[in-house]
Design a protein around this motif. Structure first.
Motif, PDB file in Angstrom:
ATOM      1  N   PRO A   1       0.817  -1.222   0.000  1.00  0.00           N
ATOM      2  CA  PRO A   1       0.000   0.000   0.000  1.00  0.00           C
ATOM      3  C   PRO A   1       0.848   1.267   0.000  1.00  0.00           C
ATOM      4  O   PRO A   1       0.474   2.267  -0.612  1.00  0.00           O
ATOM      5  N   ILE A   2       1.992   1.245   0.629  1.00  0.00           N
ATOM      6  CA  ILE A   2       2.845   2.444   0.635  1.00  0.00           C
ATOM      7  C   ILE A   2       3.377   2.715  -0.768  1.00  0.00           C
ATOM      8  O   ILE A   2       3.342   3.841  -1.256  1.00  0.00           O
ATOM      9  N   ALA A   3       3.843   1.661  -1.417  1.00  0.00           N
ATOM     10  CA  ALA A   3       4.343   1.817  -2.786  1.00  0.00           C
ATOM     11  C   ALA A   3       3.227   2.267  -3.718  1.00  0.00           C
ATOM     12  O   ALA A   3       3.438   3.111  -4.600  1.00  0.00           O
ATOM     13  N   HIS A   4       2.034   1.729  -3.532  1.00  0.00           N
ATOM     14  CA  HIS A   4       0.881   2.105  -4.348  1.00  0.00           C
ATOM     15  C   HIS A   4       0.547   3.586  -4.145  1.00  0.00           C
ATOM     16  O   HIS A   4       0.294   4.313  -5.117  1.00  0.00           O
ATOM     17  N   ASN A   5       0.553   4.049  -2.894  1.00  0.00           N
ATOM     18  CA  ASN A   5       0.272   5.457  -2.611  1.00  0.00           C
ATOM     19  C   ASN A   5       1.350   6.374  -3.202  1.00  0.00           C
ATOM     20  O   ASN A   5       1.055   7.443  -3.731  1.00  0.00           O
ATOM     21  N   GLU A   6       2.597   5.959  -3.084  1.00  0.00           N
ATOM     22  CA  GLU A   6       3.701   6.745  -3.649  1.00  0.00           C
ATOM     23  C   GLU A   6       3.581   6.834  -5.163  1.00  0.00           C
ATOM     24  O   GLU A   6       3.782   7.889  -5.758  1.00  0.00           O
ATOM     25  N   LEU A   7       3.253   5.713  -5.778  1.00  0.00           N
ATOM     26  CA  LEU A   7       3.084   5.687  -7.232  1.00  0.00           C
ATOM     27  C   LEU A   7       1.930   6.591  -7.652  1.00  0.00           C
ATOM     28  O   LEU A   7       2.036   7.339  -8.624  1.00  0.00           O
ATOM     29  N   ALA A   8       0.835   6.557  -6.910  1.00  0.00           N
ATOM     30  CA  ALA A   8      -0.313   7.422  -7.221  1.00  0.00           C
ATOM     31  C   ALA A   8       0.069   8.888  -7.060  1.00  0.00           C
ATOM     32  O   ALA A   8      -0.310   9.738  -7.889  1.00  0.00           O
ATOM     33  N   ALA A   9       0.827   9.206  -6.005  1.00  0.00           N
ATOM     34  CA  ALA A   9       1.252  10.597  -5.791  1.00  0.00           C
ATOM     35  C   ALA A   9       2.172  11.059  -6.916  1.00  0.00           C
ATOM     36  O   ALA A   9       2.042  12.182  -7.431  1.00  0.00           O
ATOM     37  N   LEU A  10       3.102  10.220  -7.298  1.00  0.00           N
ATOM     38  CA  LEU A  10       4.007  10.569  -8.398  1.00  0.00           C
ATOM     39  C   LEU A  10       3.242  10.749  -9.709  1.00  0.00           C
ATOM     40  O   LEU A  10       3.539  11.661 -10.488  1.00  0.00           O
ATOM     41  N   THR A  11       2.266   9.907  -9.941  1.00  0.00           N
ATOM     42  CA  THR A  11       1.450  10.009 -11.151  1.00  0.00           C
ATOM     43  C   THR A  11       0.690  11.335 -11.168  1.00  0.00           C
ATOM     44  O   THR A  11       0.639  12.021 -12.190  1.00  0.00           O
ATOM     45  N   ARG A  12       0.100  11.705 -10.011  1.00  0.00           N
ATOM     46  CA  ARG A  12      -0.622  12.985  -9.929  1.00  0.00           C
ATOM     47  C   ARG A  12       0.317  14.162 -10.196  1.00  0.00           C
ATOM     48  O   ARG A  12      -0.027  15.082 -10.932  1.00  0.00           O
ATOM     49  N   ARG A  13       1.486  14.121  -9.577  1.00  0.00           N
ATOM     50  CA  ARG A  13       2.449  15.217  -9.783  1.00  0.00           C
ATOM     51  C   ARG A  13       2.851  15.316 -11.252  1.00  0.00           C
ATOM     52  O   ARG A  13       2.960  16.402 -11.808  1.00  0.00           O
TER      53      ARG A  13
END
Length: 86
Positions: free
Chosen positions: A5-17
């Motif tokens: 879940p941490i990696a998934h959240n980080e990936l989602a944040a990077l995608t948004r940025r």
């Protein structure tokens, strides 16, 4: 294997940025493109004005040459000398 879940959240944040930066770049590119189009139109208008001024200057130069020739002819008549005699 469950997703992290941490990696998934980080990936989602990077995608948004990434998407936010891409949208900002697209907007800025659109602004620059619009400004460039406006500058091109202004340069085209200035080019046309310069062309018209060149034509006017040419006509004015021709008129000045004719006037100078008339002045020389009139002055020559006034003093009684032939301007082509030297």
């Amino acid at each position: 294997m469950p997703e992290d879940p941490i990696a998934h959240n980080e990936l989602a944040a990077l995608t948004r940025r990434f998407q936010e930066v891409a949208e900002k770049n697209d907007r800025e590119f659109g602004i620059v493109k619009s400004d460039l189009t406006a500058v091109r139109l202004q340069v085209g208008n200035l080019d046309q004005k310069v062309d018209r001024l060149d034509a006017r200057l040419d006509a004015l130069g021709e008129q000045m040459n004719r006037n100078q020739a008339q002045i020389i002819e009139l002055l020559s008549r006034l003093v009684g000398r032939d301007p082509s005699a030297g």
